[in-house]
Each structure stands twice: as structure tokens, then as C-alpha cells.
Write a protein that holds these residues in place. Structure first.
Motif, PDB file in Angstrom:
ATOM      1  N   ILE A   1     -39.630   3.566  32.337  1.00 11.46           N
ATOM      2  CA  ILE A   1     -40.908   3.893  31.687  1.00 11.46           C
ATOM      3  C   ILE A   1     -40.699   4.566  30.322  1.00 11.46           C
ATOM      4  O   ILE A   1     -41.301   4.155  29.335  1.00 11.46           O
ATOM      5  N   PRO A   2     -39.823   5.579  30.220  1.00  9.10           N
ATOM      6  CA  PRO A   2     -39.579   6.152  28.879  1.00  9.10           C
ATOM      7  C   PRO A   2     -39.160   5.108  27.838  1.00  9.10           C
ATOM      8  O   PRO A   2     -39.559   5.195  26.682  1.00  9.10           O
ATOM      9  N   ASN A   3     -38.382   4.121  28.240  1.00  7.04           N
ATOM     10  CA  ASN A   3     -37.966   3.115  27.273  1.00  7.04           C
ATOM     11  C   ASN A   3     -39.093   2.171  26.883  1.00  7.04           C
ATOM     12  O   ASN A   3     -39.099   1.639  25.781  1.00  7.04           O
TER      13      ASN A   3
ATOM     14  N   GLN B   1     -42.224   3.290  26.671  1.00  2.75           N
ATOM     15  CA  GLN B   1     -42.972   4.158  25.757  1.00  2.75           C
ATOM     16  C   GLN B   1     -42.326   4.196  24.384  1.00  2.75           C
ATOM     17  O   GLN B   1     -42.975   4.329  23.369  1.00  2.75           O
ATOM     18  N   SER B   2     -40.993   4.110  24.404  1.00  5.25           N
ATOM     19  CA  SER B   2     -40.262   4.226  23.165  1.00  5.25           C
ATOM     20  C   SER B   2     -40.242   2.904  22.408  1.00  5.25           C
ATOM     21  O   SER B   2     -39.787   2.845  21.275  1.00  5.25           O
ATOM     22  N   GLY B   3     -40.741   1.851  23.050  1.00  5.26           N
ATOM     23  CA  GLY B   3     -40.864   0.575  22.359  1.00  5.26           C
ATOM     24  C   GLY B   3     -39.630  -0.299  22.419  1.00  5.26           C
ATOM     25  O   GLY B   3     -39.486  -1.210  21.615  1.00  5.26           O
TER      26      GLY B   3
ATOM     27  N   ARG C   1     -48.420   6.611  37.807  1.00  3.35           N
ATOM     28  CA  ARG C   1     -47.908   5.762  36.734  1.00  3.35           C
ATOM     29  C   ARG C   1     -49.033   5.321  35.821  1.00  3.35           C
ATOM     30  O   ARG C   1     -48.864   5.201  34.611  1.00  3.35           O
TER      31      ARG C   1
ATOM     32  N   VAL D   1     -49.851   7.321  32.653  1.00  2.00           N
ATOM     33  CA  VAL D   1     -49.059   7.276  31.424  1.00  2.00           C
ATOM     34  C   VAL D   1     -48.899   5.873  30.853  1.00  2.00           C
ATOM     35  O   VAL D   1     -48.703   5.713  29.656  1.00  2.00           O
TER      36      VAL D   1
ATOM     37  N   ARG E   1     -47.696  -0.542  27.546  1.00  5.48           N
ATOM     38  CA  ARG E   1     -48.117   0.670  26.835  1.00  5.48           C
ATOM     39  C   ARG E   1     -49.634   0.694  26.767  1.00  5.48           C
ATOM     40  O   ARG E   1     -50.275  -0.351  26.663  1.00  5.48           O
ATOM     41  N   GLU E   2     -50.203   1.896  26.794  1.00  2.92           N
ATOM     42  CA  GLU E   2     -51.666   1.989  26.817  1.00  2.92           C
ATOM     43  C   GLU E   2     -52.300   1.431  25.559  1.00  2.92           C
ATOM     44  O   GLU E   2     -53.440   0.994  25.569  1.00  2.92           O
ATOM     45  N   SER E   3     -51.540   1.425  24.459  1.00  8.20           N
ATOM     46  CA  SER E   3     -52.134   0.955  23.211  1.00  8.20           C
ATOM     47  C   SER E   3     -52.083  -0.560  23.065  1.00  8.20           C
ATOM     48  O   SER E   3     -52.693  -1.125  22.181  1.00  8.20           O
ATOM     49  N   ASP E   4     -51.343  -1.216  23.939  1.00 10.46           N
ATOM     50  CA  ASP E   4     -51.180  -2.662  23.809  1.00 10.46           C
ATOM     51  C   ASP E   4     -52.287  -3.437  24.535  1.00 10.46           C
ATOM     52  O   ASP E   4     -52.025  -4.300  25.364  1.00 10.46           O
TER      53      ASP E   4
END
Lengths: 239, 275, 292
Positions: free
Chosen positions: A73-75, A77-79, A94, A97, A201-204
């Protein structure tokens, strides 16, 4: 010569524009039959087939990458990739986030597997660390024994470290079937999570809409059910 | 829930006291600091005990390594080579695989049943591996120190009629310790660092009782944010390292107390031997 | 690989073993040995360079620089490397992309929104459209850099000690001959410090070898990753089903590491003898006597 150069530049530009649509799919590669690295060294399994089909339907160019489960998940978020397709159950925590697509695998049952039918499920139960199953076992009052990989959780039952292992029923089924009666399902299956979905990602939101539509179309024409049956056998729950 | 309440619930969670269930939602910084600190108990347990037992075994191995007898020297050489030459990671794995082969019901020795189930638990199994590992590294350090004892000192001892045990006790032992101490300090620090591998890649965590890294991993997984829990572990370890350096520095001062002040070998943190 | 391997489930015995050991996944496993060696070959000089920079900074008369050098060594060494690897790579990746976004993006809004890190497409490293090989190369470079930072801190410490060990009289003599500070540093201090640094650096090399199993944390598929992946029990979903064979794979790795350590020890012992030649140390004295 100039023309040639220009043409090359143009194709390069066009290539760049098209390639903008490359969507990177992140998976774990260690969770058969959902996803695994086959003997040719490629990502294979149910999710490989589903992912490739979704990309085709959504007209996306897709690329596969593997990542450790712990930092998946962190990766995202990091794109480092755009979609998680790794047998990830949709849970509230989950969902806070990241975003999930609609599920492409029905809410999966988790089950206990042990060496004997009368195994004490409140005894020592093994589970993979940081899975929803591990959380469930801890709350069930049993003694949780956590391993880093799913393989070790089963090895622990075989060698008597644990009384039972608690994991996805679909992951356990082939192992039980191939154990020549050594391992067996014990107790009732438990429903955990809201099915398996793609993590985004939430923005996608745009990508999410495209993939949701593609999943819906696969559900509608039955091709998703066919893939589920191909990888999990005829008895698995379908849409 | 106040922070004090959290501390009461979780300060000793890693050794099985307090709240049984780990926090599951609304994670606070206080919870992370408390639980990770609680996990540190295990790091200190592994580090301190392995170091204490290892110290004596290492000296025995170092003496065997310096022995004139092949029969003593060869096994010691091999022991040091295998444990220094392979990653701790693999040592843990192989140890766990071997220990779990022991029969679960216990072993009959001279009519008495010896329980074996506890050997695969981290508190025993991992401690044993760390003990052997640190013994090998420290043996190499002490062996090097034994070799660098000034020839004149030994000759002087013999001239005074000191031999055998007397010579070792009065001359070799104190000089060896004094020469080896700076490198041994480093070994101690790195042993403490190596304890983070116990639950990460070696032994399973039982009842969610793990070390500092185990809880940090738990929080990183639950909050999806690695940037809080791991730096907390890092801070704890920096503090631990400072305490260790200070403690070993005091011993070093004691060992060098007879030397004129300008010759005192100060502890230079050189990574002499790590894993 | 071979024609006979077309249907692995129908073959047995030696043919099966031959096919199994040459499967695509095993080839990846063998190649990963090269990856590890390549990483070591790149990391060692990089870490040495960082260590050199750190040690030089720590010796500086300019206080902030000296504090920076000492702080770097002290902090990085105080933290277990595994903890560092778990969060540093992601942070480094985001840091690089943030810096790039300042240069190439029109939109300069703060990229950390909650847990999400968002910069414009152009600021991605490598660009999302790049082929997989670039992503791998970038991941590898990040891993090398992270390793170099950690081991650079250790190297800084060794080199700092070694610089202090060069006899003062040598430096004073050089100054008496009218050399500038930079000349003394370049011509006297640096050439002579290696012999003092070598024991520490050899140990560091051994440690570096044994830290490579942590590579998989940095997203590089190293030998331990593949050994674990290949050794785990395989169901019929795979072409070559087998029970849990991790023990054998790990024993193989054990042999590899032991051999590698042994070879390194031999080479370093020779290098040490070579560097001691003509030096005013006990080792150099022993060499002189042996020759005479």
C-alpha cells in the motif's frame, strides 16, 4: 533528412502520448492461485488473467510489477504503480486510505485446516502476519502464531507447531486436495472482508471508473465466472 | 483513552501482560511509542543474555583457537568460520528447521522425558542462535587480542616464574580484555541491532508478543504509513546504542585505569566485526 | 528449455530434475547471483566514497561540516540497517520526485496529501511510460544508494580512525617541507591511511556480503528472494509441483556465502600484505624481516 528526423520526432511524440496510458499493476506474486510466479518466471494465476482482460477492455496498456506484501500500500501511495491486484480483500481500514474498485472475486470464505478433525481451534492457530485472518484469530481467543509467508503457516501445522492454520479457503483448497488426506478442513468457514477488489489511489477516480466498467462488463458476459472456475474449480462461489 | 491508560495497557504487552488485543483502529502516537517500547524488552532480553553467555563461551573458543593442539584448534576454527561466514538470516532459518524436527512429545533421556516444544519458541531458539553467533564473532576478537599481547609482557611473566594458569590469570587475561574491549563494544552494539531479525525473518511471533520491529511492522501495516513507526524504532535504537556505548566506556576506563592518561585507548567505534 | 520439457508433468527422474533446474524461474535465480555480485561491486566503491567524504568532513576545521560528518556516522550507525531499509527507500524515492517536480511541474502544490504522494506525471522517476527495464534499473540504483549510505557511515568511521592513525611526525615533516594543507592531505595522509584502514574495511566488506539478504526489502529480487520463492511447496497450479524444499535451497545459499567469505578472506589477506610493504608498522616490519 530533415523530414525523416521530423517523422522520427513525431512518432516519438505519439509514442509518448500513447505511453502515458501505461497503467502499472502491482501484485505480490506469492499467493497461488490468485497470483504467483510460474516456472517460466512470469506472473501468472487468476489475477494475471483478470488483469490482462480488464486492461484490454478498458483499452489500457498494462505492465506488471511485483512488490512485497508488507509495503504494497505505501508503494501505491508513493506512485510506484497505479493498481494493486493482489488478492486484497476490501476492508474498512484499507478503504480509509485507498480506494477499491468493485470486487472481482466474491467475498471469500476463510477456513481452518488441521491434521485432525477434532483439532482445538482455540489452541495454537497459525496465520500469515498482517492479514485479515491474523486479526480474526487474535480476536477469536485462540493463540496466534504468525509467520511471514503463507507457506510457513502450513508447514507449521504439518510439523505440529500449530494445531490449525487459518487462511483463505481458496488458497487452502488445492493444498488440502493434494495432501493425500493428511490435511483437512475443520470447523465452519468464516466470511471475512467484502470480496477482493483492485486497490487504487483515492485521487485516481478516472482510472477507477474505467476499471469498474470493465469489471462490470466481465461480470455481465460471464467471462469473469469462467476465469474463476478455471482457476478455483467448479465449487467456488461465483457472481 | 488517555496516554497513561495506554501505557498501563500495553507497556508490558510484549511479554504477555496487560491488554490482550492490540489496538485495531484510531491509532495514536502514544500507542505506537508504548507498544514499540514494549517490544524493545525482547531486544534487550536477546541482546543482554546472548552477550552474557557468549562472553564466556567466546573466551573458551578463542583459547581453543590459539591452542597448540590440532584437536582443539580445528573445531574452533570451523565454528568461527561457519558462524562468521554466513548471514544470520540463514542461520535462523536453518536453526528453526532443525529444532522443529525434534519430536514434539519430548525426548527420553535416561528414563526422564525432556520437553522439546519450547526449543522452537523464539525466547529459547533465537537466543541460542544469537548466543552462538556472537560467540563466534567475539572469539575472533579475543583471538586477535591474544595474538597482540606484547611479547615482552609474556617473557617478563615467565622470568618472574609465572606459568600456566597463573600466567593466564595475571597477564594474558587482563591484557586481552583491555586490547579487545573497543572491538567488543562494537560487537555488542551490532548484536543488539541483529536482534531485530528474530521475528522479522527467523522465528514466528507467539500470541502477538514480538520485538520492537514486530510492533512497528504491525503499525506500518495497520496505518499504512511507514514513516511513523520505523523512525520510532530507529530512535529507540539510537538511545540504546548510546547507553551501551556509555556502559562499555565505563568498563573500558576501568580496564585502562593503570595506564598513563595519554595512552588510554579510547573506544573508537570501529565496525570491527559485525554480521 | 529442452524439447523434452514441454510437458513437465509427464516426465520423471533425471529428465525432470534437468528440466526443473533449467526452468525460467531457475534461470532468474542463477542470474540473481550476478545481481548480488554486481550490487556489491557498485556499492563497495560508492560506500567508500561516501565514507571518505564523511571522514573528511568530520576532520574539517569548519564546525558545521565536522558536525555533519560526525552526525551522519553516528546516527546511521545507531540504527539497525533493517529498520533503515524499511522506510528509507520510499522516502528517498519521494524526495527525488519532489525535487524533480519543483523543476518540471507547473503545479507546485504540496505533494503529500494525507498518506498519498502526488506529483505531476512528468516528475515521476522514471516516467510512467518508461519500459520495465528502467523501472528495474531505478529500483536497483535506489538500493545501491541506500546500501552505500548505510555502509558509507561505517566506512566513514573506519577512515576517520585511519586518518588519525597516520603518524603525526609524517604530517609535520611534510609541512616543514612547505607543503600546503591540501598537499599534505593528498600526498601524505591519504596514501598512508589505507594500511590502517584495511582491517576495518575488510570487516566492512564481510558485513556487506552478509547484508545482501536484506536486498529483497529494497525491492531487488536477490538470491534469498528466489531461494524462498523456488523452495516453497508448489501445488499442481505450477508446472513442477514439489513439497517444501526451502531447506535445500538455503543450504545451497549457505555454501555460496561460505565460499564467498573464504575467497574474500584470502584476497584481503594478500592485499593487506601488499599494503604493509615498506610501512612503519609491525606488519611491514615482519615483511621486511621475512625478505631479509
Amino acid at each position: 533528412m530533415k523530414k525523416l528526423l521530423l517523422a522520427t520526432a513525431l512518432t516519438a511524440l505519439a509514442g509518448a502520448a500513447m505511453a502515458q496510458d501505461v497503467v502499472r499493476l502491482g501484485t505480490e506474486g506469492a499467493y497461488p492461485p490468485f497470483n504467483f510466479i510460474n516456472d517460466a518466471g512470469e506472473i501468472a494465476g487468476f489475477e494475471r488473467d483478470v488483469g490482462d482482460e480488464l486492461c484490454k477492455r478498458a483499452e489500457l496498456t498494462c505492465e506488471w510489477v511485483t512488490n512485497e506484501w508488507d509495503s504494497i500500500i505505501p508503494n501505491l501511495q508513493s506512485g510506484n504503480y497505479d493498481v494493486i491486484i493482489a488478492g486484497m480483500s476490501i476492508t474498512d481500514e484499507r478503504d480509509e486510505v485507498i480506494d477499491f474498485s468493485q470486487n472481482y472475486f466474491p467475498p471469500a470464505a476463510s477456513a481452518y485446516v488441521a491434521l485432525a478433525a477434532d483439532a482445538d481451534l482455540k489452541g495454537v492457530v497459525s496465520a500469515q502476519v498482517s492479514t485479515i485472518q491474523a486479526g480474526y484469530v487474535a480476536e477469536s481467543g485462540a493463540t496466534l502464531l504468525e509467520f511471514a509467508t503463507p507457506d510457513e503457516t502450513i508447514a507449521a501445522v504439518r510439523n505440529g507447531e500449530a494445531v490449525a492454520v487459518f487462511a483463505d479457503k481458496d488458497f487452502l483448497a488445492p493444498i488440502v486436495a493434494e495432501s493425500n488426506g493428511e490435511l483437512m478442513f475443520v470447523g465452519e468457514p468464516v466470511q471475512l472482508g467484502g470480496g477482493v477488489g483492485l486497490g487504487l489511489r483515492e485521487s485516481d477516480t478516472e482510472l477507477k471508473e474505467k476499471l469498474n466498467a470493465a469489471i462490470q462488463s466481465m461480470k455481465d458476459d460471464g467471462s469473469l465466472n469462467a476465469l474463476i472456475e478455471k482457476h478455483f474449480g467448479p465449487e467456488t462461489a461465483k457472481f | 483513552m488517555s496516554c497513561w491508560q495506554t501505557v498501563q495497557d500495553y507497556a508490558f504487552r510484549s511479554i504477555g501482560f496487560g491488554e490482550n488485543l492490540l489496538p485495531r483502529s484510531d491509532f495514536t502516537l502514544c500507542q505506537q511509542i508504548t507498544l514499540i517500547g514494549s517490544g524493545l524488552i525482547w531486544n534487550v532480553y536477546f541482546g543482554a543474555l546472548a552477550l552474557a553467555f557468549g562472553f564466556f563461551f567466546a573466551i573458551a573458543v578463542a583459547l581453543a583457537k590459539s591452542s597448540r593442539h590440532r584437536i582443539l584448534r580445528k573445531p574452533a576454527d570451523w565454528f568461527v568460520f561457519v558462524f562468521r561466514g554466513s548471514p544470520l538470516f540463514i542461520q535462523f532459518f536453518l536453526a528453526y528447521e532443525t529444532l522443529q524436527l525434534l519430536p514434539k512429545a519430548g525426548v527420553e533421556v535416561f528414563g526422564i522425558t525432556v520437553e522439546t516444544a519450547w526449543t522452537t519458541r523464539a525466547w529459547a531458539g533465537a537466543l541460542f542462535v544469537l548466543f552462538l553467533n556472537t560467540s563466534a564473532y567475539a572469539a575472533e576478537i579475543f583471538h586477535g587480542a591474544l595474538k597482540s599481547i606484547p611479547k615482552g609482557d609474556l617473557e617478563a611473566a615467565e622470568a618472574y616464574g609465572l606459568t600456566g594458569w597463573q600466567k593466564f590469570r595475571r597477564i594474558q587475561w587482563p591484557t586481552m580484555l583491555r586490547l579487545a574491549w573497543p572491538a567488543y563494544t562494537n560487537e555488542a552494539i551490532f548484536l543488539f541491532h541483529a536482534t531485530t531479525l528474530v521475528f522479522f525473518s527467523g522465528f514466528p511471533a507467539f500470541r502477538q508478543m514480538g520485538d520492537a520491529l514486530y510492533y512497528a511492522n504491525y503499525f506500518a501495516d495497520k496505518t499504512f504509513n511507514p514513516f511513523v513507526p520505523y523512525p520510532i524504532v530507529a530512535a529507540y535504537f539510537i538511545a540504546l546504542t548510546l547507553i551501551l556505548t556509555f556502559g562499555f566506556g565505563l568498563v573500558n576506563r576501568y580496564l585502562n585505569r593503570h595506564l598513563p592518561s595519554n595512552q588510554k585507548s579510547r573506544i573508537r567505534l570501529r565496525p570491527q566485526l559485525i554480521r | 528449455m529442452f524439447a523434452a520439457c514441454a510437458d513437465p508433468k509427464a516426465i520423471e527422474g533425471l529428465t525432470w530434475a534437468a528440466c526443473y533446474l533449467t526452468s525460467g524461474k531457475h534461470i532468474d535465480f542463477y542470474l540473481s547471483f550476478a545481481t548480488v555480485l554486481l550490487l556489491l561491486a557498485i556499492t563497495a566503491p560508492t560506500a567508500l566514497a561516501m565514507g571518505f567524504a564523511g571522514a573528511t568532513a568530520a576532520r574539517s576545521r569548519f564546525l558545521p561540516l565536522s558536525l555533519l560528518g560526525k552526525g551522519y556516522a553516528a546516527i546511521v550507525r545507531g540504527v539497525p540497517d533493517i529498520v533503515f531499509f524499511l522506510f528509507f527507500v520510499i522516502a528517498l524515492d519521494q524526495g527525488i520526485e519532489y525535487l524533480k517536480s519543483l523543476a518540471v511541474c507547473d503545479d507546485h502544490s504540496w505533494p503529500w496529501q494525507g498518506l498519498e504522494f502526488r506529483v505531476c506525471q512528468e516528475a515521476k522517476v522514471p516516467l510512467g511510460a518508461s519500459s520495465a527495464i528502467w523501472h528495474q534499473a531505478y529500483g536497483f540504483a535506489l538500493a545501491v544508494f541506500t546500501f552505500a549510505i548505510v555502509f558509507g557511515a561505517f566506512a566513514a568511521n573506519v577512515l576517520y580512525g585511519a586518518m588519525g592513525a597516520v603518524p603525526k611526525a609524517q604530517l609535520e615533516t611534510a609541512e616543514a617541507y612547505g607543503m600546503s594543507q591540501a598537499q599534505v592531505f593528498r600526498r601524505i595522509l591519504v596514501p598512508q591511511m589505507w594500511v590502517y584502514a584495511l582491517p576495518g574495511l575488510s570487516n566492512l566488506w564481510m558485513i556487506l556480503i552478509k547484508a545482501t539478504p536484506l536486498l529483497f526489502l529494497l525491492g531487488v529480487k536477490d538470491i534469498v528472494y528466489w531461494a524462498r520463492e523456488l523452495g516453497g511447496s508448489k501445488t499442481q497450479a505450477y508446472e513442477y509441483p514439489h513439497p517444501d524444499w526451502r531447506l535445500w535451497y538455503f543450504l545451497g545459499l549457505l555454501v555460496f556465502y561460505l565460499c564467498f567469505t573464504k575467497v574474500s578472506e584470502v584476497v584481503l589477506a594478500r592485499l593487506s600484505a601488499r599494503l604493509s610493504r615498506g610501512q612503519a608498522t609491525a606488519g611491514g616490519e615482519a615483511l621486511r624481516k621475512a625478505a631479509a
